[in-house]
Design a protein around this motif. Structure first.
Motif, PDB file in Angstrom:
ATOM      1  N   LEU A   1      48.232  39.549 118.759  1.00 22.77           N
ATOM      2  CA  LEU A   1      48.651  39.220 117.400  1.00 22.77           C
ATOM      3  C   LEU A   1      48.726  40.463 116.521  1.00 22.77           C
ATOM      4  CD1 LEU A   1      46.430  36.044 116.889  1.00 22.77           C
ATOM      5  CD2 LEU A   1      48.914  36.106 117.225  1.00 22.77           C
TER       6      LEU A   1
ATOM      7  N   PRO B   1      51.528  37.836 122.203  1.00 22.99           N
ATOM      8  CA  PRO B   1      50.626  36.755 122.601  1.00 22.99           C
ATOM      9  C   PRO B   1      51.161  36.021 123.824  1.00 22.99           C
ATOM     10  CG  PRO B   1      51.639  36.315 120.446  1.00 22.99           C
ATOM     11  CD  PRO B   1      52.252  37.553 120.967  1.00 22.99           C
ATOM     12  N   GLY B   2      50.289  35.371 124.548  1.00 25.45           N
ATOM     13  CA  GLY B   2      50.747  34.650 125.728  1.00 25.45           C
ATOM     14  C   GLY B   2      49.772  33.551 126.084  1.00 25.45           C
TER      15      GLY B   2
ATOM     16  N   VAL C   1      42.945  31.576 122.097  1.00 28.92           N
ATOM     17  CA  VAL C   1      42.154  32.122 120.999  1.00 28.92           C
ATOM     18  C   VAL C   1      41.474  30.992 120.233  1.00 28.92           C
ATOM     19  CG1 VAL C   1      42.170  33.595 118.961  1.00 28.92           C
ATOM     20  CG2 VAL C   1      43.861  33.955 120.746  1.00 28.92           C
TER      21      VAL C   1
ATOM     22  N   ILE D   1      45.206  24.720 127.263  1.00 28.35           N
ATOM     23  CA  ILE D   1      46.384  25.460 127.731  1.00 28.35           C
ATOM     24  C   ILE D   1      46.041  26.317 128.946  1.00 28.35           C
ATOM     25  CG2 ILE D   1      47.496  25.470 125.460  1.00 28.35           C
ATOM     26  CD1 ILE D   1      46.651  28.401 125.194  1.00 28.35           C
TER      27      ILE D   1
END
Ligand SMILES: Nc1ncnc2c1ncn2[C@@H]1O[C@H](COP(=O)(O)OP(=O)(O)OP(=O)(O)O)[C@@H](O)[C@H]1O
Ligand SMILES: [Mg+2]
Lengths: 270, 411
Positions: free
Chosen positions: A72, A90-91, A96, A169
């Motif tokens: 970020l 980001p990925g 986070v 995720i």
């Protein structure tokens, strides 16, 4: 136990064991009064499935480092590698959890988790996606409020949902920036257990910033201490050798606990 | 029961009734009596104070105009003439401020000769009314026309109300009369005959509401999408910023002229009245800026936490806009829409007035030009109606905002 060293020599691990590799990392914020170097010559290797906690004085650059790992915040110099390849923004491999829960208040808890799941499992059926959301919300003890708006649940509950969202995720690395800082100590203890529980099952790598020395010891395999800025770097690393699963009570009664604690406090007060 | 009533009235923006309801249900008498006075009693007192001041002001204007008329009469016709005019003006004032009787009893007509009767609206055998005014022709000629008093305004309101009933009945009769003929005409492929009589005050209000609604919709459809796009892209924002800065302060009159130029050119071949199109487009263009600016600002200033979450979750553009950015900027978009609606209503009157399109604006203008002795009072009635409708529109927007917003506390 070593005292604080002037130049901490970073331990190197075999490369197939390394999850996250920060090499010679540097961060400069341009300010009206000229460039401000927050981080410089920062080296850190984090192994797979490791739980790392980071402590350091306020303003030394912990959040800066974490947000750079999250992608970020642009890197000024040096490299951040995940499993050997440099990151680009980001990925989904890096989840986070922010200090404030950052749930979308206009969505229900279920929809908040679904937001990430839709993207992370594009090929799953609707039913499968719903099951994934429910599974993780169950894991954090939120199954009874699936359909409540995020604005209608307490801070602690919101942070639980934040944890569910991050785990759902399926990241390889979980980055946490003082996730329990705003909570009372009872809730904080509960959520630490939830976090360790899910972390343990999912076999992921966790990097967590905290201001709480006891929390740092209880959760971590290694505690990373950062020097004060400007040009902050890694000052020392302390391996915590308690067996897992850990019980709070057993740890508090353990002789090493006070040695670890003293080490960290000495570093911070130095 | 009580709590749900309070919830509802709060929700629809009538929260000021809350202490009264609590008082009636006997809850904390002392505190709620005070609250009731603060929220209901005090505003009512201020209404009376307002009416009192208005009355004093209007009467002193009337008297000063009366004095100069009497003086003039003295110069022309001597003391006797002055005395005659003075008596006429005094009795006229009584009648202007007098009672407005709506009745179906022909006996009531006799009351017209009494001192303080403004008018008698008598129901006739067609089911509508005939209005008979108390002022004699002498009085009509000599009465000073200036700022009307509250009572005169009230009488003008009755006049307009009865007139509305008359027009409505007339329209109905026309429809019945032409129903057969129109059927025939439509069957023959001709246009139906439409009512072309004079519109009542209520018709004008409805027309104005239609125009403002169309203008508001236009503003919404233009400003919200453009606001979102410019809010999303800083480059676009800086590149179109000059347009916003330059066109935002342009006066409604100029917008009207601009729109007239374009619309009359485009519609030069089509028959029919383009004034409605011209006025609603002008209203839309005048009023859309607040929504445009607020939407762009709302979208551009979405909490970075939310944006970061969207980035970390790698949301696609569609999800990012509809699940994150739009809901987050909804409060500001709505603030913009509320301003837009109130500006639209405000400029509408001026635009209708200039564009000669039917509605409250042209009503006001026609009354002003007409200059009958109750024209001014009718204008004041229109002013209050305009104000009340503006207030109601704002309340409706607030209601909708509360309905769909995730932050429940905006009032
Ligand atoms: N966007 C920015 N522009 C300029 N300076 C910044 C910016 N963000 C942070 N800084 C500065 O960089 C330094 C490190 O900030 P950072 O937020 O990383 O500290 P931290 O270690 O997370 O502190 P805390 O423990 O209080 O959260 C601080 O001195 C801060 O003032
Ligand atoms: Mg921080």
């Amino acid at each position: 136990m070593s005292v604080v060293k002037e130049h901490y020599k970073m331990e190197k691990f075999p490369s197939n064991d390394v999850m996250l590799d920060l090499e010679n990392l540097k961060k400069v914020y341009p300010t009206p009064k000229g460039d401000y170097v927050v981080l410089e010559n920062l080296d850190l290797q984090i192994r797979k499935e490791e739980f790392i906690t980071i402590i350091g004085h306020s303003g030394c650059g912990k959040t800066t480092m974490l947000s750079m790992i999250a992608g970020l915040n642009p890197i000024s110099d040096g490299k951040i590698k995940v499993l050997g390849s440099s990151i680009k923004g980001p990925g989904p491999d890096r989840g986070v959890i922010f200090q404030s829960p950052s749930l979308m208040p206009w969505l229900t808890t279920f929809e908040n988790v679904m937001l990430g799941v839709k993207k992370a499992y594009p090929d799953a059926t609707k039913k499968q996606k719903e099951d994934i959301c429910k599974y993780y919300l169950h894991k954090v003890g939120m199954d009874s409020s699936l359909n409540k708006r995020a604005s209608e649940i307490s801070q602690g509950e919101q942070q639980r949902v934040g944890i569910a969202r991050a785990f759902a995720i399926k990241p390889k690395v979980l980055l946490l920036d003082e996730p329990f800082g705003m909570l009372d100590s009872l809730t904080r203890g509960q959520l630490q257990d939830v976090l360790i529980d899910v972390w343990n099952k999912e076999k992921i790598t966790a990097v967590m910033i905290t201001h709480d020395v006891d929390e740092a010891i209880f959760l971590a395999d290694r505690v990373v201490m950062m020097t004060s800025g400007p040009s902050a770097k890694i000052g020392d690393v302390l391996a915590i050798d308690f067996e897992r699963p850990r019980s709070r009570k057993a740890i508090l009664e353990h002789d090493d606990y006070y040695k670890y604690r003293k080490h960290l406090i000495d570093f911070l007060e130095h | 029961m009580k709590d749900s009533i309070i919830k509802v009235i709060r929700f629809i923006g009538f929260g000021f009734l809350e202490p009264l309801i609590r008082l009636i249900s006997g809850e904390e008498t002392k505190k709620n009596t005070k609250e009731t006075f603060n929220k209901i009693g005090a505003p009512i007192l201020s209404i009376f104070a307002f009416l009192l001041l208005w009355n004093i002001g209007a009467n002193s204007l009337y008297n000063s105009l009366a004095d100069s008329k009497i003086e003039k009469a003295r110069e022309v016709g001597g003391d006797a003439e002055a005395e005659r005019i003075k008596n006429i003006i005094i009795s006229a004032k009584d009648k202007l401020d007098g009672q407005f009787i709506i009745s179906d009893d022909i006996e009531d007509l006799k009351k017209l000769s009494e001192a303080n009767i403004h008018a008698v609206a008598l129901k006739n055998d067609k089911g509508t009314y005939d209005i008979n005014y108390g002022l004699s022709s002498d009085e009509k000629k000599e009465v000073p026309v200036t700022l009307p008093s509250p009572k005169q305004t009230k009488n003008a309101f009755y006049t307009l109300w009865v007139d509305y009933k008359i027009v409505r009945a007339d329209k109905k009769a026309f429809k019945e009369k032409t129903a057969k003929l129109n059927e025939q005409r439509v069957a023959d492929g001709k246009n139906a005959i439409v009512y072309t009589g004079r519109p009542s005050f209520v018709d004008q209000v409805v027309t104005s509401l239609k125009t403002v609604f169309a203008g508001f919709l236009l503003a919404l459809l233009i400003a919200v999408p453009i606001g979102i796009i410019t809010g999303l892209s800083p480059t676009l924002r800086t590149s179109v910023n000059w347009i916003i800065q330059i066109f935002k302060p342009v006066s409604p009159v100029v917008w009207l002229l601009l729109v007239t130029m374009i619309v009359t050119t485009l519609l030069r071949n089509s028959e029919g009245d383009s004034s409605f199109i011209i006025s609603f487009i002008s209203v839309g263009l005048c009023s859309m800026w607040a929504t445009l600016v607020n939407t762009a600002m709302g979208v551009a200033s979405v909490d970075t936490d939310y944006i970061n979450v969207a980035k970390v979750l790698k949301l696609g553009n569609f999800q990012k806009i509809f699940k994150v950015i739009l809901p987050a900027s909804l409060p500001l978009i709505f603030t913009g829409l509320r301003i837009t609606l109130s500006v639209a209503w405000m400029v509408l009157i001026a635009i209708e007035l200039l564009a000669q399109s039917p509605g409250l604006g042209s009503f006001v203008w026609e009354e002003f030009q007409n200059g009958a002795n109750d024209s001014n009072a009718k204008i004041i009635v229109a002013m209050f109606i305009i104000g009340l409708i503006g207030f109601a529109l704002d309340r409706i927007m607030l209601f909708i905002q509360n309905l769909i917003s995730f932050e429940k506390e905006t009032i």
